[in-house]
Design a protein around this motif. Structure first.
Motif, PDB file in Angstrom:
ATOM      1  N   UNK A 148     -10.896   7.934 -46.189  1.00 23.11           N
ATOM      2  CA  UNK A 148     -11.364   8.506 -44.927  1.00 23.11           C
ATOM      3  C   UNK A 148     -11.804   7.427 -43.943  1.00 23.11           C
ATOM      4  N   UNK A 149     -11.513   7.658 -42.673  1.00 21.96           N
ATOM      5  CA  UNK A 149     -12.012   6.783 -41.613  1.00 21.96           C
ATOM      6  C   UNK A 149     -13.444   7.171 -41.252  1.00 21.96           C
ATOM      7  N   UNK A 150     -14.104   6.337 -40.461  1.00 21.31           N
ATOM      8  CA  UNK A 150     -15.451   6.645 -39.990  1.00 21.31           C
ATOM      9  C   UNK A 150     -15.458   7.967 -39.228  1.00 21.31           C
ATOM     10  N   UNK A 151     -14.454   8.184 -38.387  1.00 21.98           N
ATOM     11  CA  UNK A 151     -14.380   9.409 -37.593  1.00 21.98           C
ATOM     12  C   UNK A 151     -14.197  10.633 -38.483  1.00 21.98           C
ATOM     13  N   UNK A 165     -17.504  11.399 -40.157  1.00 23.40           N
ATOM     14  CA  UNK A 165     -18.369  12.074 -39.185  1.00 23.40           C
ATOM     15  C   UNK A 165     -18.034  13.552 -39.088  1.00 23.40           C
ATOM     16  N   UNK A 166     -16.740  13.868 -39.070  1.00 28.03           N
ATOM     17  CA  UNK A 166     -16.321  15.263 -38.941  1.00 28.03           C
ATOM     18  C   UNK A 166     -16.805  16.097 -40.127  1.00 28.03           C
ATOM     19  N   UNK A 167     -16.701  15.537 -41.313  1.00 24.64           N
ATOM     20  CA  UNK A 167     -17.228  16.238 -42.495  1.00 24.64           C
ATOM     21  C   UNK A 167     -18.736  16.480 -42.356  1.00 24.64           C
ATOM     22  N   UNK A 168     -19.473  15.461 -41.939  1.00 22.57           N
ATOM     23  CA  UNK A 168     -20.924  15.599 -41.795  1.00 22.57           C
ATOM     24  C   UNK A 168     -21.274  16.698 -40.793  1.00 22.57           C
ATOM     25  N   UNK A 169     -20.613  16.691 -39.651  1.00 21.30           N
ATOM     26  CA  UNK A 169     -20.912  17.665 -38.610  1.00 21.30           C
ATOM     27  C   UNK A 169     -20.573  19.080 -39.057  1.00 21.30           C
ATOM     28  N   UNK A 170     -19.437  19.248 -39.722  1.00 23.20           N
ATOM     29  CA  UNK A 170     -18.977  20.586 -40.101  1.00 23.20           C
ATOM     30  C   UNK A 170     -19.728  21.154 -41.304  1.00 23.20           C
ATOM     31  N   UNK A 171     -20.078  20.293 -42.250  1.00 22.17           N
ATOM     32  CA  UNK A 171     -20.711  20.803 -43.480  1.00 22.17           C
ATOM     33  C   UNK A 171     -22.236  20.774 -43.441  1.00 22.17           C
ATOM     34  N   UNK A 172     -22.805  20.085 -42.443  1.00 26.61           N
ATOM     35  CA  UNK A 172     -24.253  20.149 -42.248  1.00 26.61           C
ATOM     36  C   UNK A 172     -24.626  20.927 -40.990  1.00 26.61           C
ATOM     37  N   UNK A 198     -24.125  20.132 -37.670  1.00 25.78           N
ATOM     38  CA  UNK A 198     -24.775  19.238 -36.713  1.00 25.78           C
ATOM     39  C   UNK A 198     -23.841  18.929 -35.539  1.00 25.78           C
ATOM     40  N   UNK A 199     -24.380  18.160 -34.551  1.00 29.10           N
ATOM     41  CA  UNK A 199     -23.630  17.868 -33.324  1.00 29.10           C
ATOM     42  C   UNK A 199     -23.357  16.387 -33.117  1.00 29.10           C
ATOM     43  N   UNK A 200     -24.158  15.513 -33.725  1.00 29.45           N
ATOM     44  CA  UNK A 200     -23.922  14.082 -33.542  1.00 29.45           C
ATOM     45  C   UNK A 200     -24.362  13.309 -34.786  1.00 29.45           C
ATOM     46  N   UNK A 201     -23.690  12.168 -35.008  1.00 31.00           N
ATOM     47  CA  UNK A 201     -24.052  11.256 -36.086  1.00 31.00           C
ATOM     48  C   UNK A 201     -24.416   9.913 -35.469  1.00 31.00           C
ATOM     49  N   UNK A 202     -25.585   9.401 -35.803  1.00 28.05           N
ATOM     50  CA  UNK A 202     -26.028   8.082 -35.366  1.00 28.05           C
ATOM     51  C   UNK A 202     -26.007   7.143 -36.562  1.00 28.05           C
ATOM     52  N   UNK A 203     -25.500   5.928 -36.354  1.00 30.34           N
ATOM     53  CA  UNK A 203     -25.252   5.002 -37.466  1.00 30.34           C
ATOM     54  C   UNK A 203     -26.152   3.776 -37.389  1.00 30.34           C
ATOM     55  N   UNK A 204     -26.868   3.515 -38.478  1.00 32.27           N
ATOM     56  CA  UNK A 204     -27.521   2.226 -38.686  1.00 32.27           C
ATOM     57  C   UNK A 204     -26.623   1.364 -39.573  1.00 32.27           C
ATOM     58  N   UNK A 205     -27.074   0.139 -39.867  1.00 29.40           N
ATOM     59  CA  UNK A 205     -26.230  -0.796 -40.612  1.00 29.40           C
ATOM     60  C   UNK A 205     -26.536  -0.848 -42.098  1.00 29.40           C
ATOM     61  N   UNK A 206     -27.341  -1.856 -42.498  1.00 31.85           N
ATOM     62  CA  UNK A 206     -27.600  -2.094 -43.917  1.00 31.85           C
ATOM     63  C   UNK A 206     -28.901  -1.454 -44.382  1.00 31.85           C
ATOM     64  N   UNK A 207     -28.954  -1.192 -45.694  1.00 30.52           N
ATOM     65  CA  UNK A 207     -30.193  -0.764 -46.332  1.00 30.52           C
ATOM     66  C   UNK A 207     -30.950  -1.971 -46.853  1.00 30.52           C
ATOM     67  N   UNK A 208     -32.076  -1.701 -47.524  1.00 31.76           N
ATOM     68  CA  UNK A 208     -32.931  -2.794 -47.984  1.00 31.76           C
ATOM     69  C   UNK A 208     -32.377  -3.465 -49.248  1.00 31.76           C
ATOM     70  N   UNK A 209     -32.832  -4.674 -49.469  1.00 32.04           N
ATOM     71  CA  UNK A 209     -32.433  -5.452 -50.646  1.00 32.04           C
ATOM     72  C   UNK A 209     -32.921  -4.744 -51.908  1.00 32.04           C
ATOM     73  N   UNK A 243     -23.527   2.449 -46.582  1.00 34.79           N
ATOM     74  CA  UNK A 243     -23.299   3.429 -47.640  1.00 34.79           C
ATOM     75  C   UNK A 243     -22.052   4.261 -47.379  1.00 34.79           C
ATOM     76  N   UNK A 244     -22.012   4.971 -46.257  1.00 35.82           N
ATOM     77  CA  UNK A 244     -20.952   5.954 -46.050  1.00 35.82           C
ATOM     78  C   UNK A 244     -19.577   5.342 -45.823  1.00 35.82           C
ATOM     79  N   UNK A 245     -19.524   4.101 -45.355  1.00 33.10           N
ATOM     80  CA  UNK A 245     -18.214   3.454 -45.165  1.00 33.10           C
ATOM     81  C   UNK A 245     -17.849   2.545 -46.329  1.00 33.10           C
ATOM     82  N   UNK A 246     -18.666   2.566 -47.395  1.00 31.68           N
ATOM     83  CA  UNK A 246     -18.348   1.760 -48.574  1.00 31.68           C
ATOM     84  C   UNK A 246     -17.105   2.320 -49.254  1.00 31.68           C
ATOM     85  N   UNK A 247     -16.214   1.434 -49.634  1.00 32.65           N
ATOM     86  CA  UNK A 247     -14.929   1.859 -50.221  1.00 32.65           C
ATOM     87  C   UNK A 247     -15.075   2.493 -51.596  1.00 32.65           C
TER      88      UNK A 247
END
Length: 350
Positions: A187-190, A193-200, A202-213, A177-181
């Motif tokens: 924006x790069x992945x990094x 992440x910076x937006x997520x940490x600063x606007x929520x 938080x201190x760390x972002x953990x990444x999973x891969x795909x969502x469900x069909x 989702x978040x890296x979808x063009x």
């Protein structure tokens, strides 16, 4: 970007609390867009109002409605299920669609100051899939203005269903989702992440891969893996190796096992089953028990007239001993490609 982050919510002492923290209210946007439930919208109001009835037992329910006519219709539907209307408030905030998790406000808390703020992320209906979305995009700003809350505008696209929080500094999300063009191609992945940490806050972002069909959001986390306390997640797994969700959910499970929290500890992982495939008009729908909503006194879980419904409800009840776990038939609602978590957004209490 530097100037933006110098004045970020995190630097001002705000953070996004976990969903199980006490709520002042739950926000919803009353469903009215027939194209979201083609040929079926009239069937969703009963389970939708049952959801409101259960949530209202423990907190206010605040509903965005298009006009007085919609409000009157909503009241009549809520009366049919016996909801406590003294707990329901209506706001004349016109919307395009009903998915308040994604277009609604992200409420932050500054506990030291006993103050609330709102983040209004950009919203483009999951990569421009379902225009128009101009009314939805301004909902958080309208709510912040009504309640006179400080407002933050990151000016990038982000949806509430794409992020999951443990309330102790960790955000869980998906690359699908978040890296979808179609969201933030500049924006790069990094940088994301910076937006997520600063606007929520938080201190760390953990990444999973795909969502469900069948998930038209490009892989929202709230259909696959949910925090239920600071170090425990419920994650869906598919038992049938021939099912198209099997491999991707196994990959997500393997990734979860490798993750470490800020304190260095691994996640405590509890598996949730998947329902049998829910098909409507030759379309596989994103039916998942992970799309539950944690309210003050209850946890509302979508069910699908499936053999695994009771099993899923028991697993969820075991991790929420202080709340009543309620299953509500989501077979018609899921035709809109989302369920109770997608439809709701919590407002924490100060």
């Amino acid at each position: 970007m530097t100037n933006l982050f110098n004045d970020s919510p995190k630097k001002a002492g705000y953070r996004f609390p976990a969903e199980w923290v006490k709520h002042e209210a739950t926000w919803l946007s009353w469903p009215h867009k027939e194209e979201s439930w083609p040929g079926k919208i009239e069937t969703i109001y009963t389970p939708y109002c049952q959801f409101i009835k259960i949530v209202a037992e423990g907190e206010k329910v605040r509903i965005n409605v298009n006009d007085e006519e919609t409000k009157a219709f909503a009241i009549s539907e809520l009366e049919k299920v016996g909801a406590d209307l003294s707990q329901v408030e209506f706001y004349l905030h016109p919307t395009n669609d009903a998915w308040c998790r994604d277009h609604g406000p992200a409420f932050l808390l500054n506990e030291a100051k006993s103050q609330k703020a709102v983040v209004d992320w950009g919203y483009n209906a999951w990569g421009g899939k379902y225009p128009p979305f101009d009314l939805d995009d301004v909902i958080p700003t309208k709510i912040a203005g009504h309640f006179n809350h400080p407002l933050y505008l990151p000016e990038i696209v982000m949806e509430g269903g794409s992020v999951e929080f443990n309330g102790a500094g960790t955000i869980l999300t998906t690359t699908a989702c978040l890296l979808n063009k179609n969201r933030n191609p500049h924006l790069t992945k990094e940088e994301i992440e910076q937006y997520l940490l600063e606007f929520y806050g938080a201190e760390q972002v953990l990444w999973l891969g795909d969502g469900i069909v069948g998930d038209d959001t490009d892989g929202h986390i709230d259909d696959i893996t949910r925090f239920v306390n600071e170090d425990t997640v419920l994650t869906v797994v598919e038992s049938n190796p021939l099912d198209e969700n099997y491999i991707l959910l196994q990959e997500n499970l393997a990734a979860l096992k490798e993750m470490r929290l800020l304190n260095g500890k691994p996640l405590n992982i509890i598996k949730l089953p998947m329902p049998s495939p829910v098909i409507h008009e030759d379309t596989r729908l994103p039916a998942s028990y992970a799309n539950f909503y944690i309210a003050n006194t209850s946890v509302i879980v979508p069910t699908f007239r499936d053999v695994n419904d009771e099993k899923a409800l028991k697993i969820i009840q075991d991790v929420f001993p202080d709340r009543k776990v309620v299953g509500i038939d989501s077979t018609d609602i899921i035709w809109g490609l989302g369920s109770f978590h997608c439809l709701s957004q919590q407002e924490p209490a100060i």
